[in-house]
Design a protein around this motif. Structure first.
Motif, short mmCIF file in Angstrom:
data_model
loop_
_atom_site.label_atom_id
_atom_site.label_comp_id
_atom_site.label_asym_id
_atom_site.label_seq_id
_atom_site.Cartn_x
_atom_site.Cartn_y
_atom_site.Cartn_z
N LEU A 112 27.05 -19.82 -7.75
CA LEU A 112 25.84 -19.31 -8.41
C LEU A 112 25.05 -20.41 -9.12
CD1 LEU A 112 27.03 -15.86 -9.80
CD2 LEU A 112 26.13 -16.45 -7.54
N ASN A 113 25.58 -21.61 -9.20
CA ASN A 113 24.82 -22.73 -9.76
C ASN A 113 23.98 -23.36 -8.66
OD1 ASN A 113 27.29 -22.69 -11.75
ND2 ASN A 113 25.71 -23.95 -12.72
N LEU A 114 22.71 -23.60 -8.92
CA LEU A 114 21.85 -24.28 -7.95
C LEU A 114 21.64 -25.74 -8.33
CD1 LEU A 114 19.12 -21.63 -7.04
CD2 LEU A 114 21.03 -22.44 -5.64
N ASP A 115 21.30 -26.00 -9.57
CA ASP A 115 21.02 -27.36 -10.02
C ASP A 115 22.24 -28.26 -9.80
OD1 ASP A 115 19.47 -29.39 -11.25
OD2 ASP A 115 20.45 -28.99 -13.17
N GLN A 116 22.04 -29.39 -9.18
CA GLN A 116 23.09 -30.38 -8.91
C GLN A 116 24.18 -29.87 -7.97
OE1 GLN A 116 24.35 -32.63 -12.51
NE2 GLN A 116 23.17 -31.06 -13.62
N ASN A 117 23.90 -28.83 -7.20
CA ASN A 117 24.97 -28.17 -6.44
C ASN A 117 24.66 -28.00 -4.96
OD1 ASN A 117 27.54 -27.05 -6.42
ND2 ASN A 117 26.83 -25.00 -6.96
N ARG A 118 23.86 -28.88 -4.39
CA ARG A 118 23.50 -28.77 -2.96
C ARG A 118 24.71 -28.82 -2.04
NH1 ARG A 118 18.15 -28.83 -1.85
NH2 ARG A 118 16.77 -29.65 -3.44
N HIS A 119 25.80 -29.40 -2.51
CA HIS A 119 27.02 -29.51 -1.69
C HIS A 119 27.74 -28.17 -1.52
CE1 HIS A 119 28.45 -29.83 -5.85
NE2 HIS A 119 29.57 -29.30 -5.40
N ASN A 120 27.41 -27.18 -2.33
CA ASN A 120 28.09 -25.89 -2.26
C ASN A 120 27.65 -25.12 -1.02
OD1 ASN A 120 28.43 -22.86 -2.95
ND2 ASN A 120 29.75 -23.94 -4.40
N ASN A 121 28.59 -24.46 -0.35
CA ASN A 121 28.31 -23.73 0.88
C ASN A 121 27.31 -22.58 0.70
OD1 ASN A 121 30.05 -25.32 2.37
ND2 ASN A 121 31.81 -23.98 2.01
N PHE A 122 27.20 -22.05 -0.51
CA PHE A 122 26.31 -20.91 -0.76
C PHE A 122 24.92 -21.35 -1.24
CE2 PHE A 122 25.22 -16.87 -3.11
CZ PHE A 122 25.28 -16.02 -2.01
N HIS A 123 24.73 -22.62 -1.50
CA HIS A 123 23.48 -23.13 -2.08
C HIS A 123 22.25 -22.77 -1.24
CE1 HIS A 123 20.36 -26.04 -3.20
NE2 HIS A 123 20.93 -26.02 -4.40
N ALA A 124 22.28 -23.04 0.05
CA ALA A 124 21.12 -22.78 0.91
C ALA A 124 20.79 -21.28 0.94
CB ALA A 124 21.36 -23.31 2.32
N ARG A 125 21.81 -20.44 1.05
CA ARG A 125 21.59 -18.99 1.10
C ARG A 125 21.01 -18.48 -0.22
NH1 ARG A 125 19.50 -15.01 2.95
NH2 ARG A 125 20.51 -13.01 2.77
N LEU A 126 21.56 -18.91 -1.34
CA LEU A 126 21.06 -18.47 -2.64
C LEU A 126 19.63 -18.97 -2.87
CD1 LEU A 126 21.37 -17.06 -5.33
CD2 LEU A 126 22.60 -19.08 -6.18
N THR A 127 19.35 -20.19 -2.49
CA THR A 127 18.00 -20.73 -2.61
C THR A 127 17.02 -19.88 -1.81
OG1 THR A 127 18.86 -22.97 -2.95
CG2 THR A 127 16.57 -22.78 -2.22
N GLU A 128 17.41 -19.50 -0.61
CA GLU A 128 16.56 -18.66 0.25
C GLU A 128 16.32 -17.28 -0.35
OE1 GLU A 128 16.89 -16.45 4.60
OE2 GLU A 128 18.10 -18.24 4.23
N ILE A 129 17.39 -16.66 -0.85
CA ILE A 129 17.28 -15.32 -1.45
C ILE A 129 16.34 -15.35 -2.65
CG2 ILE A 129 18.58 -13.59 -2.79
CD1 ILE A 129 20.97 -14.23 -0.88
N ARG A 130 16.48 -16.35 -3.51
CA ARG A 130 15.61 -16.45 -4.68
C ARG A 130 14.17 -16.76 -4.28
NH1 ARG A 130 18.38 -19.19 -9.85
NH2 ARG A 130 16.33 -20.12 -9.80
N ALA A 131 13.97 -17.60 -3.29
CA ALA A 131 12.61 -17.93 -2.83
C ALA A 131 11.93 -16.69 -2.24
CB ALA A 131 12.65 -19.06 -1.81
N GLN A 132 12.66 -15.91 -1.48
CA GLN A 132 12.10 -14.69 -0.91
C GLN A 132 11.72 -13.70 -2.01
OE1 GLN A 132 15.19 -13.44 1.80
NE2 GLN A 132 14.44 -14.75 3.46
N ALA A 133 12.54 -13.57 -3.03
CA ALA A 133 12.23 -12.68 -4.14
C ALA A 133 10.97 -13.14 -4.87
CB ALA A 133 13.41 -12.59 -5.11
N ARG A 134 10.85 -14.44 -5.08
CA ARG A 134 9.65 -14.98 -5.74
C ARG A 134 8.41 -14.77 -4.88
NH1 ARG A 134 10.55 -18.05 -10.25
NH2 ARG A 134 12.63 -18.87 -10.56
N GLN A 135 8.56 -14.96 -3.59
CA GLN A 135 7.42 -14.77 -2.69
C GLN A 135 6.96 -13.31 -2.71
OE1 GLN A 135 8.22 -15.55 1.47
NE2 GLN A 135 6.06 -15.88 1.90
N ARG A 136 7.90 -12.38 -2.64
CA ARG A 136 7.53 -10.96 -2.70
C ARG A 136 6.87 -10.63 -4.04
NH1 ARG A 136 12.58 -10.48 -0.20
NH2 ARG A 136 13.56 -9.97 -2.18
N ALA A 137 7.33 -11.23 -5.11
CA ALA A 137 6.76 -10.96 -6.43
C ALA A 137 5.33 -11.51 -6.55
CB ALA A 137 7.63 -11.59 -7.52
#
Length: 181
Positions: free
Chosen positions: A149-174
């Motif tokens: 669930l950490n994004l900052d400094q955490n690009r190496h995490n397997n979930f980073h790309a998916r979480l970044t995408e989910i948050r970007a989509q939510a911001r775009q819809r907003a």
């Protein structure tokens, strides 16, 4: 600082305990860790550390005035604009992110924030470790631990790309017309 104090804490605290007066959280600088009895996403594990944060934040020209007590309490009852953890959880849980007013401020609206607060009261648990200069250990913790669930400094995490995408989509819809809260 020993990461085990966050990954395998002696005690995890619920929202009710943290928000009680006077409450157990010290008004001191430190690192806090979030565990969940139910994962906010089916692709994440439950019952383990998923996010760490620090307080105060140390910036180039100043240090924030927050402490463990103010920050942890805010995560439990604040809003997505002031809590990256709440923003992430709400997006993963499918709450609708909304622009508030005419600016860039975004929250899940009154009802969504209330629903998220209830979800966190039921499933989120927190622990903390006092540390005089928590910004000196944050990078090491994020590098060494699996913190999806950490994004900052955490690009190496397997979930980073998916979480970044989910948050970007939510911001775009907003940002779409008619999305004002």
């Amino acid at each position: 600082m020993h990461a085990a104090a966050l990954t395998s804490p002696a005690r995890l605290w619920s929202a009710g305990e943290v928000l009680a007066r006077p409450g157990p959280v010290p008004a001191a600088p430190g690192v806090y860790g979030w565990h969940f009895t139910k994962a906010p996403s089916p692709s994440l594990p439950a019952e383990q550390l998923l996010y760490v944060g620090i307080t105060p934040r140390h910036m180039a020209n100043r240090t924030s005035t927050q402490n463990l007590r103010t920050r942890v309490r805010y995560h439990f009852r604040g809003n997505a604009e002031g809590s990256t953890l709440r923003l992430t959880l709400g997006c993963l849980l499918g709450f609708e992110l909304r622009r508030v007013g005419s600016g860039k401020r975004m929250t899940f609206g009154k009802d969504g924030e209330a629903d998220l607060t209830r979800w966190m009261a039921e499933h989120a648990r927190v622990c903390w470790v006092e540390h005089r200069e928590p910004w000196t250990v944050e990078s090491d913790l994020i590098t060494r631990l699996d913190l999806p669930l950490n994004l900052d400094q955490n690009r190496h995490n397997n979930f980073h790309a998916r979480l970044t995408e989910i948050r970007a989509q939510a911001r775009q819809r907003a940002g779409e017309p008619g999305s004002l809260a």
